[in-house]
Design a protein around this motif. Structure first.
Motif, mmCIF file in Angstrom:
data_model
loop_
_atom_site.group_PDB
_atom_site.id
_atom_site.type_symbol
_atom_site.label_atom_id
_atom_site.label_comp_id
_atom_site.label_asym_id
_atom_site.label_seq_id
_atom_site.Cartn_x
_atom_site.Cartn_y
_atom_site.Cartn_z
ATOM 1 N N LEU A 121 0.794 -1.250 -0.052
ATOM 2 C CA LEU A 121 -0.217 0.003 -0.114
ATOM 3 C C LEU A 121 0.855 1.124 0.030
ATOM 4 C CD1 LEU A 121 -2.811 -0.741 2.564
ATOM 5 C CD2 LEU A 121 -3.091 -0.648 -0.121
ATOM 6 N N ILE A 122 1.967 1.280 0.805
ATOM 7 C CA ILE A 122 2.566 2.429 0.891
ATOM 8 C C ILE A 122 3.489 2.910 -0.329
ATOM 9 C CG2 ILE A 122 4.904 3.221 1.795
ATOM 10 C CD1 ILE A 122 4.321 1.782 4.387
ATOM 11 N N PHE A 123 3.862 1.617 -1.283
ATOM 12 C CA PHE A 123 4.381 1.966 -2.516
ATOM 13 C C PHE A 123 3.533 2.526 -3.422
ATOM 14 C CE2 PHE A 123 5.324 0.670 -6.937
ATOM 15 C CZ PHE A 123 6.513 1.014 -7.113
ATOM 16 N N ALA A 124 2.057 1.981 -3.427
ATOM 17 C CA ALA A 124 1.360 2.437 -4.455
ATOM 18 C C ALA A 124 0.666 3.707 -4.223
ATOM 19 C CB ALA A 124 -0.018 1.598 -4.216
ATOM 20 N N ILE A 125 0.681 4.164 -2.836
ATOM 21 C CA ILE A 125 0.295 5.613 -2.353
ATOM 22 C C ILE A 125 1.541 6.465 -2.832
ATOM 23 C CG2 ILE A 125 0.069 7.030 -0.094
ATOM 24 C CD1 ILE A 125 -1.411 4.597 0.974
ATOM 25 N N CYS A 126 2.848 6.036 -2.557
ATOM 26 C CA CYS A 126 3.668 6.845 -2.971
ATOM 27 C C CYS A 126 3.815 7.074 -4.466
ATOM 28 C CB CYS A 126 4.972 6.259 -2.702
ATOM 29 S SG CYS A 126 5.515 6.238 -0.665
ATOM 30 N N ALA A 127 3.385 6.128 -4.995
ATOM 31 C CA ALA A 127 3.341 6.459 -6.663
ATOM 32 C C ALA A 127 2.104 7.359 -6.968
ATOM 33 C CB ALA A 127 2.978 5.200 -7.436
ATOM 34 N N ALA A 128 1.113 7.437 -6.372
ATOM 35 C CA ALA A 128 0.068 8.277 -6.519
ATOM 36 C C ALA A 128 0.543 9.845 -6.074
ATOM 37 C CB ALA A 128 -1.291 8.067 -5.678
ATOM 38 N N LEU A 129 1.188 9.777 -5.199
ATOM 39 C CA LEU A 129 1.698 11.103 -4.577
ATOM 40 C C LEU A 129 2.796 11.869 -5.388
ATOM 41 C CD1 LEU A 129 2.000 10.709 -0.734
ATOM 42 C CD2 LEU A 129 0.189 11.727 -1.885
ATOM 43 N N ARG A 130 3.499 10.870 -6.043
ATOM 44 C CA ARG A 130 4.817 11.161 -7.095
ATOM 45 C C ARG A 130 4.099 11.949 -8.239
ATOM 46 N NH1 ARG A 130 7.041 12.712 -10.295
ATOM 47 N NH2 ARG A 130 9.321 12.143 -10.913
ATOM 48 N N LEU A 131 3.021 11.083 -8.722
ATOM 49 C CA LEU A 131 2.293 11.601 -9.932
ATOM 50 C C LEU A 131 1.449 12.803 -9.879
ATOM 51 C CD1 LEU A 131 1.166 8.169 -11.298
ATOM 52 C CD2 LEU A 131 2.700 9.462 -12.375
ATOM 53 N N ALA A 132 1.035 12.867 -8.750
ATOM 54 C CA ALA A 132 0.238 14.414 -8.279
ATOM 55 C C ALA A 132 1.346 15.328 -8.481
ATOM 56 C CB ALA A 132 -0.375 14.182 -7.171
#
Length: 273
Positions: A121-132
């Motif tokens: 979950l942390i990795f997926a959330i970090c990816a979303a934050l990175r793209l935003a």
């Protein structure tokens, strides 16, 4: 009589192509490539669920290749649009956030129980934050000129390819022991944090816009050689590329700091003048 589907407008301005106008193919083609990449990312999840991890990894790599093509294709064809930019971000989150996290969890993070799922979950959330954050920083007027050569944090495609290193190593013959899950858990979280960090990662966007005539044929040979090695020794090539990318991050940081110091000195000298 109204049509079944609403009119498609890539910019959200209905008057651009007119009520009965047609959308140029050059605008649609990059979006089709993005959708193909999204299909590849979703197929990677299916392959992982079916325990066919080799095909799952191949689908992620294919999605990353397509991600590197669609933006350049849009700029080359002058077919960039707001719709395409939004679609690309959503596809990147699925392909390089959700899909790698699920692959890692199904591969071995599930052996760590709920903590393994939290790491995914942390990795997926970090990816979303990175793209935003990437989308927001595109509109930053205060960025220095050289900043276009660097990403702020590891980009999502590179993070997805790199975070799967434990799977590559197992496919190379590394035994799947009890320590694999805890080590992969720590590694997954670390790559996720690198994506949302401020570590400058060289983008290479300005590399290769112009190629010397005498370097064209050697470039073709190198690309063919890399493609052949990737097809023949995929896990070894991906492992080496992942390790090299992480090793070169400090070099990118040092280069960025030198450019920033020179830029600040130039701005200070211009202000004194």
């Amino acid at each position: 009589m109204s049509t079944l589907f609403p009119q498609f407008d890539p910019e959200g301005t209905p008057s651009r192509f007119g009520r009965f106008g047609r959308i140029p193919l050059r605008v649609l083609l990059p979006n089709l490539v993005t959708l193909l990449a999204l299909c590849s990312g979703l197929t990677a999840v299916r392959m992982a669920v079916e325990d066919r991890f080799e095909l799952a990894l191949a689908a992620i790599v294919f999605a990353a290749m397509l991600d590197g093509i669609d933006g350049r294709l849009a700029r080359a064809l002058k077919g960039t649009s707001r719709f395409g930019a939004e679609l690309d971000s959503l596809a990147d989150f699925v392909n390089f956030g959700c899909a790698p996290a699920l692959i890692l969890y199904l591969w071995g993070l599930d052996q760590a129980g709920s903590i393994g799922w939290i790491a995914a979950l942390i990795f997926a959330i970090c990816a979303a934050l990175r793209l935003a954050r990437f989308n927001v920083m595109l509109d930053d007027p205060d960025r220095p000129p050289f900043a276009a050569d660097f990403f702020t944090g590891v980009p999502a495609p590179a993070g997805a390819i790199t975070v799967l290193l434990p799977v590559y190593l197992e496919l190379l013959g590394l035994p799947h022991g009890p320590a694999n899950a805890p080590l992969a858990l720590i590694y997954t979280v670390a790559i996720g944090l690198l994506m949302i960090s401020k570590v400058p990662a060289w983008s290479g966007k300005t590399l290769g816009k112009r190629v010397r005539r005498d370097m064209v044929l050697p470039l073709f040979v190198l690309v063919a050689l890399f493609a052949g090695l990737l097809a023949s020794y995929p896990w070894l090539v991906l492992s080496v590329c992942s390790v090299l990318y992480l090793v070169l991050l400090p070099v990118s940081y040092v280069r960025y700091r030198r450019l920033m110091d020179a830029y600040k000195a130039e701005q200070a000298a211009a202000g004194d003048a």
